[in-house]
Every structure is written in structure tokens, then in C-alpha cells.
Write a protein that holds these residues in place. Structure first.
Motif, mmCIF file in Angstrom:
data_model
loop_
_atom_site.group_PDB
_atom_site.id
_atom_site.type_symbol
_atom_site.label_atom_id
_atom_site.label_comp_id
_atom_site.label_asym_id
_atom_site.label_seq_id
_atom_site.Cartn_x
_atom_site.Cartn_y
_atom_site.Cartn_z
ATOM 1 N N ILE A 1 17.020 12.840 39.981
ATOM 2 C CA ILE A 1 15.912 13.698 39.548
ATOM 3 C C ILE A 1 14.672 12.857 39.278
ATOM 4 C CG2 ILE A 1 15.088 15.177 37.667
ATOM 5 C CD1 ILE A 1 17.832 16.309 37.382
ATOM 6 N N TYR A 2 13.512 13.395 39.658
ATOM 7 C CA TYR A 2 12.214 12.783 39.361
ATOM 8 C C TYR A 2 11.436 13.736 38.465
ATOM 9 C CZ TYR A 2 7.635 10.550 40.198
ATOM 10 O OH TYR A 2 6.418 9.921 40.061
ATOM 11 N N LYS B 1 25.404 16.466 33.171
ATOM 12 C CA LYS B 1 25.913 15.213 32.603
ATOM 13 C C LYS B 1 24.727 14.350 32.177
ATOM 14 C CE LYS B 1 26.077 13.058 37.172
ATOM 15 N NZ LYS B 1 26.922 12.367 38.179
ATOM 16 N N GLU B 2 25.019 13.239 31.504
ATOM 17 C CA GLU B 2 23.967 12.310 31.099
ATOM 18 C C GLU B 2 23.650 11.352 32.241
ATOM 19 O OE1 GLU B 2 24.881 10.228 27.545
ATOM 20 O OE2 GLU B 2 25.061 12.038 26.308
ATOM 21 N N LYS C 1 10.350 9.511 20.714
ATOM 22 C CA LYS C 1 11.740 9.937 20.554
ATOM 23 C C LYS C 1 11.937 11.354 21.079
ATOM 24 C CE LYS C 1 12.984 7.091 16.543
ATOM 25 N NZ LYS C 1 13.425 7.116 15.120
ATOM 26 N N LYS C 2 10.997 12.234 20.749
ATOM 27 C CA LYS C 2 11.100 13.625 21.189
ATOM 28 C C LYS C 2 10.971 13.723 22.707
ATOM 29 C CE LYS C 2 9.175 18.207 20.212
ATOM 30 N NZ LYS C 2 8.160 18.956 19.409
ATOM 31 N N GLU C 3 10.063 12.937 23.276
ATOM 32 C CA GLU C 3 9.871 12.961 24.723
ATOM 33 C C GLU C 3 11.097 12.417 25.449
ATOM 34 O OE1 GLU C 3 6.165 10.994 25.513
ATOM 35 O OE2 GLU C 3 5.030 12.439 24.325
ATOM 36 N N CYS C 4 11.732 11.394 24.870
ATOM 37 C CA CYS C 4 12.964 10.872 25.463
ATOM 38 C C CYS C 4 14.084 11.906 25.394
ATOM 39 C CB CYS C 4 13.389 9.592 24.753
ATOM 40 S SG CYS C 4 12.385 8.149 25.179
ATOM 41 N N ARG C 5 14.159 12.637 24.297
ATOM 42 C CA ARG C 5 15.167 13.704 24.190
ATOM 43 C C ARG C 5 14.935 14.764 25.261
ATOM 44 N NH1 ARG C 5 14.404 13.083 18.526
ATOM 45 N NH2 ARG C 5 13.083 14.937 18.449
ATOM 46 N N PHE C 6 13.657 15.082 25.516
ATOM 47 C CA PHE C 6 13.357 16.054 26.566
ATOM 48 C C PHE C 6 13.846 15.555 27.921
ATOM 49 C CE2 PHE C 6 10.644 17.110 30.148
ATOM 50 C CZ PHE C 6 10.802 18.486 30.194
ATOM 51 N N LEU C 7 13.577 14.298 28.235
ATOM 52 C CA LEU C 7 14.011 13.745 29.515
ATOM 53 C C LEU C 7 15.541 13.796 29.640
ATOM 54 C CD1 LEU C 7 11.620 10.660 29.701
ATOM 55 C CD2 LEU C 7 11.494 12.710 31.127
ATOM 56 N N GLN C 8 16.223 13.469 28.544
ATOM 57 C CA GLN C 8 17.680 13.509 28.559
ATOM 58 C C GLN C 8 18.197 14.938 28.752
ATOM 59 O OE1 GLN C 8 17.813 11.211 24.748
ATOM 60 N NE2 GLN C 8 19.522 10.134 25.733
ATOM 61 N N LYS C 9 17.597 15.884 28.018
ATOM 62 C CA LYS C 9 18.040 17.276 28.113
ATOM 63 C C LYS C 9 17.723 17.875 29.477
ATOM 64 C CE LYS C 9 17.805 18.388 23.175
ATOM 65 N NZ LYS C 9 17.119 19.201 22.129
ATOM 66 N N TYR D 1 17.559 16.274 32.328
ATOM 67 C CA TYR D 1 18.535 15.747 33.285
ATOM 68 C C TYR D 1 19.884 16.452 33.103
ATOM 69 C CZ TYR D 1 21.252 12.557 36.134
ATOM 70 O OH TYR D 1 22.068 12.037 37.119
ATOM 71 N N SER D 2 20.325 16.573 31.862
ATOM 72 C CA SER D 2 21.630 17.201 31.595
ATOM 73 C C SER D 2 21.643 18.660 32.033
ATOM 74 C CB SER D 2 21.957 17.112 30.099
ATOM 75 O OG SER D 2 22.107 15.773 29.693
ATOM 76 N N LYS D 3 20.513 19.346 31.873
ATOM 77 C CA LYS D 3 20.442 20.762 32.244
ATOM 78 C C LYS D 3 20.708 20.952 33.734
ATOM 79 C CE LYS D 3 17.289 24.731 32.398
ATOM 80 N NZ LYS D 3 15.954 25.270 32.016
#
Length: 208
Positions: A135-136, A36-37, A20-28, A30-32
Motif C-alpha cells: 500500500i502507498y 494484518k500489520e 504518534k496519532k499520524e503513525c496510528r492512522f498509518l497502521q490502522k 494498512y490493517s484495514k
């Protein structure tokens, strides 16, 4: 090869990870950089694809790619209701029609690309499936991890961890004795030993 065929054991052995934490990092991440998401994602060298299952459950258009037929079959069987697309392909050189906002490669799978040519081919393959300005993201070990598998440390036990529950007890040895690292080519030959105790059937199994 046997190590990746034991999908359930493999998945449990790495269950210490905070998906869950790693997925949040990937989302953040990308958004950074995009502001956007992301709506779509491809997990490369996905294995049991735990991150992709998390993203599929929150409505992302999700796909996975792996060279292991056992891993792809696992995802197909588990992900039917989530509409996760699967691609049985080598990450070194692949072509697929779909495009994605985000491509990611987790758990130090990138170093399976052993030559400059393989790396360039891989990057070209990924570029072809990214949407414009996609993004990769690559997760890799900290470089000092190679020290534990160097020729000068053959007597070291390697990286040890243990995971168990009421059904199974797994002892992992990553960079087990005999692992080597060639400083000239920067290629490591990693020995992996998985010791499994099936508590239900009272059986031991060693997978290398």
C-alpha cells in the motif's frame, strides 16, 4: 533549499504535528485494507523522518528516502542504533533493491512532482519497491489551501504559525506574499519565510 538545510529549525517548526496519532492512522489504514500489520515501511520525501523513527522504535524494518543531503545526514546520525536505512534519491525516479509492505509520503510533499510525466515516473518507482499487494499512502493539503496562494491574493499574509520554547522562537509564514498559483497548470509557487530567534545566543535569523 536553505529552508531544508536548517534541519533542527525545520523539525521544530513542524513539531505541532501529532506524530504518534499520524503513525496510528498509518497502521490502522494498512490493517484495514490488508487485515494484518505491516512489517516494513519506506518514508518518501521523508525530511527529518519523525514517523519513521516512531516505527523503527516499535520494531518495524524502516527506511527513508529524500533528495536533501542535510535531511539524510540527520537521519543517519540520529538513527544509527535503530538501523534505519537511508536513500539519498529524488522521489521522481528512484530504484532500490529492498521491498516494503507500506510506502508513505507525508506533509504535502507529493506536489513537488510538477508534471504528469514526473507523477507517472514516481508511481512506477513506488510500485517497484512495494511488496505484492503493498500500500502507498499520500498525505496532501485540502484543495482550498491553493486559494491562499493564488494570484488574486497577493496581499494576504499566508498561513502563519509560531512555535517556541526556552531556547528558540520560530515564526513561520507559509504562502507568504508573492506566492502564486497558475490555475491552468495547477502549479503553485510558494514563498516560505522562517523567522528564527535564538534565545540562548540572542540572535535573529530569517530563512527563505
Amino acid at each position: 533549499k536553505l529552508f531544508y538545510q536548517e534541519v533542527d529549525y525545520y523539525k521544530f517548526a513542524f513539531s505541532y504535528r501529532d506524530i504518534k496519532k499520524e503513525c496510528r492512522f498509518l497502521q490502522k489504514a494498512y490493517s484495514k485494507y490488508k487485515g494484518k500489520e505491516f512489517n516494513s515501511c519506506l518514508e518518501v520525501a521523508a525530511g527529518p523522518a519523525e514517523h519513521s523513527f516512531k516505527f523503527a522504535k516499535i520494531g518495524k524494518n524502516t527506511a527513508v528516502l529524500d533528495i536533501s543531503e542535510d535531511m539524510i545526514n540527520y537521519v543517519k546520525n540520529r538513527g544509527k542504533e535503530l538501523n534505519i536505512k537511508t536513500y539519498l534519491k529524488d522521489m521522481e525516479n528512484f530504484k532500490i533493491a529492498d521491498k516494503f509492505d507500506l510506502v508513505f509520503n507525508m506533509l504535502d510533499s507529493f506536489p513537488y512532482l510538477l508534471t504528469d510525466e514526473a507523477i507517472n515516473s514516481h508511481f512506477n518507482s513506488v510500485a517497484d519497491v512495494l511488496n505484492d499487494e503493498g500500500i502507498y499512502i499520500i498525505e496532501m493539503d485540502y484543495p482550498c489551501i491553493l486559494e491562499s496562494s493564488s494570484n488574486d491574493n497577493k496581499e494576504k499574509q499566508g498561513i502563519l504559525w509560531r512555535i517556541n520554547n526556552e531556547d528558540v522562537d520560530i515564526k513561520m509564514n507559509w504562502c507568504a506574499k508573492g506566492s502564486t498559483f497558475d490555475s491552468a497548470t495547477q502549479i503553485a509557487n510558494i514563498n516560505v519565510i522562517m523567522e528564527v530567534y535564538d534565545k540562548i545566543n540572542d540572535k535573529h535569523k530569517i530563512i527563505k
